[in-house]
Scaffold this active site. Structure first.
Site, PDB file in Angstrom:
ATOM      1  N   ASP A 110       0.859  -1.176   0.000  1.00  0.00           N
ATOM      2  CA  ASP A 110       0.000   0.000   0.000  1.00  0.00           C
ATOM      3  C   ASP A 110       0.899   1.230   0.000  1.00  0.00           C
ATOM      4  O   ASP A 110       1.624   1.479   0.961  1.00  0.00           O
ATOM      5  CB  ASP A 110      -0.911   0.003   1.231  1.00  0.00           C
ATOM      6  CG  ASP A 110      -1.782   1.245   1.289  1.00  0.00           C
ATOM      7  OD1 ASP A 110      -2.569   1.466   0.350  1.00  0.00           O
ATOM      8  OD2 ASP A 110      -1.660   2.014   2.270  1.00  0.00           O
ATOM      9  N   GLU A 169      -1.376  -1.530  -6.226  1.00  0.00           N
ATOM     10  CA  GLU A 169      -2.567  -0.879  -6.753  1.00  0.00           C
ATOM     11  C   GLU A 169      -2.237  -0.106  -8.024  1.00  0.00           C
ATOM     12  O   GLU A 169      -1.117   0.383  -8.189  1.00  0.00           O
ATOM     13  CB  GLU A 169      -3.157   0.083  -5.719  1.00  0.00           C
ATOM     14  CG  GLU A 169      -3.849  -0.575  -4.563  1.00  0.00           C
ATOM     15  CD  GLU A 169      -4.461   0.436  -3.615  1.00  0.00           C
ATOM     16  OE1 GLU A 169      -5.701   0.516  -3.532  1.00  0.00           O
ATOM     17  OE2 GLU A 169      -3.686   1.140  -2.960  1.00  0.00           O
ATOM     18  N   CYS A 220     -13.070  -4.291   5.477  1.00  0.00           N
ATOM     19  CA  CYS A 220     -12.650  -4.975   6.700  1.00  0.00           C
ATOM     20  C   CYS A 220     -12.054  -6.320   6.315  1.00  0.00           C
ATOM     21  O   CYS A 220     -12.722  -7.147   5.685  1.00  0.00           O
ATOM     22  CB  CYS A 220     -13.826  -5.165   7.651  1.00  0.00           C
ATOM     23  SG  CYS A 220     -13.426  -6.150   9.119  1.00  0.00           S
ATOM     24  N   CYS A 247     -14.298  -9.403   8.261  1.00  0.00           N
ATOM     25  CA  CYS A 247     -15.658  -9.817   7.902  1.00  0.00           C
ATOM     26  C   CYS A 247     -16.047  -9.459   6.474  1.00  0.00           C
ATOM     27  O   CYS A 247     -17.082  -9.908   5.979  1.00  0.00           O
ATOM     28  CB  CYS A 247     -16.665  -9.200   8.872  1.00  0.00           C
ATOM     29  SG  CYS A 247     -16.780  -7.396   8.769  1.00  0.00           S
ATOM     30  N   CYS A 255     -14.189  -1.870  13.033  1.00  0.00           N
ATOM     31  CA  CYS A 255     -15.321  -2.369  12.256  1.00  0.00           C
ATOM     32  C   CYS A 255     -16.461  -2.759  13.204  1.00  0.00           C
ATOM     33  O   CYS A 255     -16.264  -2.952  14.411  1.00  0.00           O
ATOM     34  CB  CYS A 255     -14.880  -3.569  11.420  1.00  0.00           C
ATOM     35  SG  CYS A 255     -16.205  -4.262  10.381  1.00  0.00           S
ATOM     36  N   CYS A 296     -17.774  -5.496  13.390  1.00  0.00           N
ATOM     37  CA  CYS A 296     -17.533  -6.852  13.892  1.00  0.00           C
ATOM     38  C   CYS A 296     -16.569  -6.859  15.076  1.00  0.00           C
ATOM     39  O   CYS A 296     -16.322  -7.915  15.665  1.00  0.00           O
ATOM     40  CB  CYS A 296     -17.005  -7.752  12.786  1.00  0.00           C
ATOM     41  SG  CYS A 296     -15.332  -7.328  12.226  1.00  0.00           S
ATOM     42  N   ASP A 301      -3.385   1.580   6.939  1.00  0.00           N
ATOM     43  CA  ASP A 301      -2.448   1.180   5.893  1.00  0.00           C
ATOM     44  C   ASP A 301      -2.176  -0.316   5.891  1.00  0.00           C
ATOM     45  O   ASP A 301      -2.100  -0.940   4.835  1.00  0.00           O
ATOM     46  CB  ASP A 301      -1.135   1.961   6.055  1.00  0.00           C
ATOM     47  CG  ASP A 301      -1.332   3.457   5.925  1.00  0.00           C
ATOM     48  OD1 ASP A 301      -2.279   3.855   5.223  1.00  0.00           O
ATOM     49  OD2 ASP A 301      -0.560   4.222   6.519  1.00  0.00           O
TER      50      ASP A 301
END
Length: 403
Positions: free
Chosen positions: A188, A273, A326, A329, A345, A347, A354
């Site tokens: 990333d 990416e 996330c 989940c 999150c 969850c 990052d």
């Protein structure tokens, strides 16, 4: 299996006064011929709808040398002049095929000063390189050896804005692939951390431009005080600015080479990416920091090094919600402002922004490698009521262990 590639080896050299004068004349003649040929081709198309190819411009060059005002073109080697016409032909080919914009004229002050010599215009023997129209070989600093029994096919001589001289020799080289590795890594890219790996490691951004920002500002102020024109004092001030820029670029390039080489050696699969840096730098608040990070340079290095050493480089779609997803989940958060560096999150999973993005990038890249296709948003599915990004991401990360 070994990979056979064309590889350029670049060295710095120190010409004597005669060699520097000869090369400067060659650079000027190359620029003049390029501009004349570009003007001729542009005029032929807009006035007569004619396409002029390389053979026609080569014939024009012969005629130009016979004119009184361009007779100085005969004083330099003809090979760099022919090569610049070939480069112009390549530029037009890229333009017609939609890969580049229309060729531009070369500027005496802004364009790169370079000349390319083919094998008929130089002699490489016993570790010495002698160019056409020169009696003595170039004083090259051989900072690394050429491949064994290397025979350069082309030699490119250039001078940067800081006044440094470089020679690049294009040779055939054999690269041995790196040993196979089961490791994979997701990367990333960022500003505070130049690269965050899916392993949790954060590689700090050296911020090369910021380290020299004060020196650069001082040199630019001194340049702004000089009277515009071709004066010697303004030229000296311009070289000072160029030297600061060169020092920044050299440090940045060295750091990226070390980083990308390490990533390629340690991992069989590298996932990144597809960032649109050209659009991102339109944000004037972050443009300077993004440019200093040089994400495009890092990607290009990863591309050719992975190809050389038998590694797999996977580039996932730019719209993949790596930060909002996330990793536990599969839920995609609606909003995640840039100032939020950690989030929780529904969850209960707590994510470093990052690190979570890097892990999601790795999972998506491995899914793409295994199943093919890509990860990209499409229209919402009426059956599930969920976006196809969320559906496809959940399918891609299903069964993938959380790292």
């Amino acid at each position: 299996m070994a990979t056979h590639v064309k590889r350029a080896f670049k060295y710095r050299f120190y010409p004597d006064d005669a060699q520097a004068a000869e090369l400067s004349r060659t650079f000027g003649c190359v620029r003049k011929v390029y501009n004349l040929a570009l003007q001729a081709r542009t005029t032929a198309w807009y006035q007569r709808q004619e396409r002029v190819n390389y053979n026609a411009t080569s014939a024009m060059l012969t005629a130009w040398k016979k004119t009184e005002e361009l007779t100085y073109l005969t004083e330099v080697s003809s090979v760099p002049l022919q090569q610049c016409l070939r480069h112009l032909q390549g530029a037009f080919t890229n333009f017609f095929e939609g890969r580049a914009k229309y060729p531009r004229f070369k500027s005496r002050k802004k364009s790169r000063r370079s000349a390319e010599y083919t094998s008929s215009a130089f002699r490489y023997r016993d570790g010495t390189l002698t160019l056409a129209k020169m009696r003595e070989p170039l004083n090259i600093v051989w900072s690394r050896p050429l491949p064994e029994n290397a025979r350069p096919s082309t030699v490119t001589v250039s001078q940067d804005a800081a006044g440094r001289w470089f020679v690049s020799l294009l040779c055939d080289d054999t690269i041995t692939p790196a040993p196979a590795s089961p490791a994979a890594v997701g990367i990333d890219a960022g500003i505070t951390s130049l690269a965050t790996l899916s392993t949790g490691e954060k590689i700090a951004n050296p911020k090369h431009e910021r380290r020299d920002r004060a020196h650069l500002a001082k040199a630019q102020r001194e340049l702004s005080r000089k009277a515009k024109g071709d004066g010697a004092n303004r030229a000296k001030a311009r070289r000072k600015v160029a030297k600061v820029h060169a020092r920044i670029a050299d440090r940045r390039r060295d750091f990226l080479h070390k980083l990308t080489t390490r990533l390629v050696r340690e991992n069989q699969t590298v996932v990144i990416e597809d960032l649109t840096v050209r659009n991102m730098v339109k944000n004037h608040t972050l443009a300077r920091a993004i440019s200093d990070a040089s994400w495009t340079g890092m990607r290009s290095m990863l591309e050719y090094k992975c190809a050389w050493y038998g590694r797999d480089l996977v580039v996932i779609d730019r719209w993949f919600p790596s930060s909002k997803l996330c990793g536990a989940c599969g839920t995609i958060r609606a909003k995640l402002p840039l100032n939020v560096r950690a989030w929780t999150c529904d969850c209960g999973a707590v994510h470093d922004r990052d690190v979570n993005a890097a892990r999601n990038i790795k999972a998506a890249g491995l899914a793409v490698s295994a199943c093919g296709g890509g990860v990209r948003p499409q229209r919402e599915s009426s059956r599930t009521g969920q976006s196809s990004v969320k559906q496809e991401t959940q399918r891609a990360t299903a069964g993938t262990p959380r790292l």
